[in-house]
Design a protein around this motif. Structure first.
Motif, PDB file in Angstrom:
ATOM      1  N   PHE A  30      -1.394   9.288  -7.447  1.00 14.30           N
ATOM      2  CA  PHE A  30      -2.824   9.008  -7.397  1.00 14.30           C
ATOM      3  C   PHE A  30      -3.512   9.862  -8.445  1.00 14.30           C
ATOM      4  N   ALA A  31      -4.264   9.208  -9.344  1.00 15.48           N
ATOM      5  CA  ALA A  31      -4.928   9.911 -10.444  1.00 15.48           C
ATOM      6  C   ALA A  31      -6.423   9.669 -10.397  1.00 15.48           C
ATOM      7  N   VAL A  32      -7.172  10.647 -10.840  1.00 17.26           N
ATOM      8  CA  VAL A  32      -8.628  10.537 -10.949  1.00 17.26           C
ATOM      9  C   VAL A  32      -8.998  10.838 -12.391  1.00 17.26           C
ATOM     10  N   GLY A  38      -2.539  13.658  -6.580  1.00 13.45           N
ATOM     11  CA  GLY A  38      -1.886  13.466  -5.294  1.00 13.45           C
ATOM     12  C   GLY A  38      -1.028  12.223  -5.300  1.00 13.45           C
ATOM     13  N   SER A  39      -0.864  11.631  -4.113  1.00 13.50           N
ATOM     14  CA  SER A  39      -0.096  10.398  -3.970  1.00 13.50           C
ATOM     15  C   SER A  39      -0.660   9.617  -2.804  1.00 13.50           C
ATOM     16  N   VAL A  40      -0.455   8.291  -2.822  1.00 16.36           N
ATOM     17  CA  VAL A  40      -1.041   7.442  -1.788  1.00 16.36           C
ATOM     18  C   VAL A  40      -0.021   6.430  -1.288  1.00 16.36           C
ATOM     19  N   ASP A  41      -0.210   5.999  -0.062  1.00 15.12           N
ATOM     20  CA  ASP A  41       0.643   4.983   0.534  1.00 15.12           C
ATOM     21  C   ASP A  41       0.427   3.661  -0.199  1.00 15.12           C
ATOM     22  N   ALA A  42       1.490   3.110  -0.754  1.00 16.19           N
ATOM     23  CA  ALA A  42       1.371   1.925  -1.605  1.00 16.19           C
ATOM     24  C   ALA A  42       0.758   0.745  -0.864  1.00 16.19           C
ATOM     25  N   GLN A  43       1.171   0.519   0.371  1.00 14.21           N
ATOM     26  CA  GLN A  43       0.669  -0.626   1.126  1.00 14.21           C
ATOM     27  C   GLN A  43      -0.792  -0.450   1.500  1.00 14.21           C
ATOM     28  N   VAL A  44      -1.155   0.729   1.972  1.00 15.69           N
ATOM     29  CA  VAL A  44      -2.543   0.983   2.369  1.00 15.69           C
ATOM     30  C   VAL A  44      -3.479   0.792   1.193  1.00 15.69           C
ATOM     31  N   PHE A  45      -3.120   1.324   0.035  1.00 19.01           N
ATOM     32  CA  PHE A  45      -4.033   1.216  -1.102  1.00 19.01           C
ATOM     33  C   PHE A  45      -4.081  -0.198  -1.662  1.00 19.01           C
ATOM     34  N   GLY A  46      -2.996  -0.930  -1.535  1.00 16.47           N
ATOM     35  CA  GLY A  46      -3.056  -2.334  -1.919  1.00 16.47           C
ATOM     36  C   GLY A  46      -4.055  -3.105  -1.078  1.00 16.47           C
ATOM     37  N   GLN A  47      -4.114  -2.817   0.211  1.00 18.10           N
ATOM     38  CA  GLN A  47      -5.062  -3.478   1.108  1.00 18.10           C
ATOM     39  C   GLN A  47      -6.496  -3.072   0.792  1.00 18.10           C
ATOM     40  N   GLN A  72      -5.227   4.540  -9.890  1.00 25.08           N
ATOM     41  CA  GLN A  72      -6.184   5.267 -10.716  1.00 25.08           C
ATOM     42  C   GLN A  72      -7.593   5.051 -10.167  1.00 25.08           C
ATOM     43  N   LEU A  73      -8.317   6.139  -9.996  1.00 21.86           N
ATOM     44  CA  LEU A  73      -9.731   6.083  -9.622  1.00 21.86           C
ATOM     45  C   LEU A  73     -10.542   6.496 -10.833  1.00 21.86           C
ATOM     46  N   GLY A  74     -11.440   5.628 -11.260  1.00 23.68           N
ATOM     47  CA  GLY A  74     -12.235   5.930 -12.447  1.00 23.68           C
ATOM     48  C   GLY A  74     -13.594   5.283 -12.388  1.00 23.68           C
ATOM     49  N   LEU A 129      -4.603  11.011   0.756  1.00 22.10           N
ATOM     50  CA  LEU A 129      -4.556  11.073  -0.704  1.00 22.10           C
ATOM     51  C   LEU A 129      -3.456  12.003  -1.219  1.00 22.10           C
ATOM     52  N   GLY A 130      -2.722  12.637  -0.332  1.00 21.38           N
ATOM     53  CA  GLY A 130      -1.628  13.514  -0.741  1.00 21.38           C
ATOM     54  C   GLY A 130      -2.058  14.672  -1.608  1.00 21.38           C
ATOM     55  N   ILE A 131      -3.294  15.143  -1.416  1.00 17.23           N
ATOM     56  CA  ILE A 131      -3.842  16.220  -2.239  1.00 17.23           C
ATOM     57  C   ILE A 131      -3.365  17.568  -1.708  1.00 17.23           C
ATOM     58  N   THR A 132      -2.967  18.448  -2.613  1.00 19.46           N
ATOM     59  CA  THR A 132      -2.494  19.766  -2.219  1.00 19.46           C
ATOM     60  C   THR A 132      -3.659  20.621  -1.720  1.00 19.46           C
ATOM     61  N   THR A 133      -3.468  21.223  -0.554  1.00 20.07           N
ATOM     62  CA  THR A 133      -4.493  22.080   0.040  1.00 20.07           C
ATOM     63  C   THR A 133      -3.966  23.507   0.136  1.00 20.07           C
TER      64      THR A 133
END
Length: 288
Positions: A30-32, A38-47, A72-74, A129-133
């Protein structure tokens, strides 16, 4: 005289293995604004992308890169990207579609692979979003050497009723590590950090494992539930609570505190009574 041999209990290696696990379901980077965060669930984000629920200023797209596909979020046009605004718009979409953790109105830092902060996001969105905390724990002892441990409130969204270190909490976007230590120690235990003795940084524990998107890091509860991914660094500190002082919860997130001798703490650890995070922090504390 040789140093004493430290015997590591059998549960420690298994706990460390559980703390480092690959995703349970397919995930994509997952990129901004071109920065992988981070990383995202492929199926969830497709929906989500198919439903086009995102604010019209921002665009969520699946793009092919040299290392494979990524989400990608832009910005939707050639205007400048406000990463924080875009990330929080996405967090609201995750909340509306049932893929977000409890909404805390608390912002956490979002950093790229080099550790540079590119923005902030609502805490409830970091696991999907699989973002490191980052988090901080305190292992506090009595002058006699017993450890102050807390039982988590039964209303907590993750690991309710389990035993924990004296204090454990997130490092918010507004905090340094030291500020988070002081704030969380007061909120959870009613202890002013400058009144504690021998405060010292003890080490850190890293987690990377699948989790429920709706929690702060607990393991998924059923098949297909683990659509989040926990990536977290926990820095832990040790300290001594002065004689005559006892921790008292301030924020309603602790059921009770008790002071246990090492034998009791270690027996409860072996029985699985502590949260996964607290168990590995305490393993470090005991030199395992």
């Amino acid at each position: 005289m040789s140093a004493p041999v430290v015997v590591r209990p059998g549960w420690v290696d298994a706990a460390r293995a559980r703390a480092q696990r690959p995703p349970a379901r397919p995930r994509l980077p997952f990129a901004v604004g071109g920065h992988t965060v981070g990383s995202v669930d492929a199926q969830v984000f497709g929906q989500i992308a198919a439903r086009r629920l995102l604010d019209e200023r921002w665009q969520l797209s699946k793009e092919e890169r040299s290392d494979g596909w990524a989400w990608q979020l832009g910005a939707a046009d050639v205007g400048e990207l406000d990463a924080t605004d875009a990330l929080n718009a996405l967090a609201r979409v995750l909340r509306a579609t049932g893929h977000c953790g409890p909404w805390r109105d608390e912002q956490l830092a979002v950093c790229d692979a080099a550790g540079r902060r590119i923005g902030t996001v609502e805490r409830g969105a970091v696991r999907p979003l699989g973002i490191t905390t980052r988090a901080v724990h305190l292992v506090a002892a009595t002058p006699e050497g017993d450890l102050w441990v807390q039982q988590r409130a039964f209303s907590k969204p993750s690991n309710p009723g389990m035993w924990d270190t004296t204090m454990g909490g997130m490092v918010s976007a507004a905090d340094t590590l030291e500020q988070a230590l002081a704030r969380e120690t007061w909120e959870e235990a009613g202890l002013a950090i400058d009144t504690l003795q021998r405060v010292a940084h003890g080490g850190h524990v890293d987690f990377a494992r699948p989790c429920e998107a709706g929690g702060d890091g607990g393991d998924g509860g059923g098949e297909g539930a683990e659509t989040g991914y926990m990536q977290e660094r926990i820095d832990w500190f040790s300290a001594t609570v002065p004689a005559g002082t006892e921790p008292v919860n301030q924020d309603g997130e602790v059921e009770r505190f008790e002071a246990w001798p090492a034998e009791e703490v270690q027996a409860r650890l072996a029985a699985g009574a502590f949260t996964p995070e607290a168990a590995l922090v305490l393993a470090g504390y005991y030199g395992w």
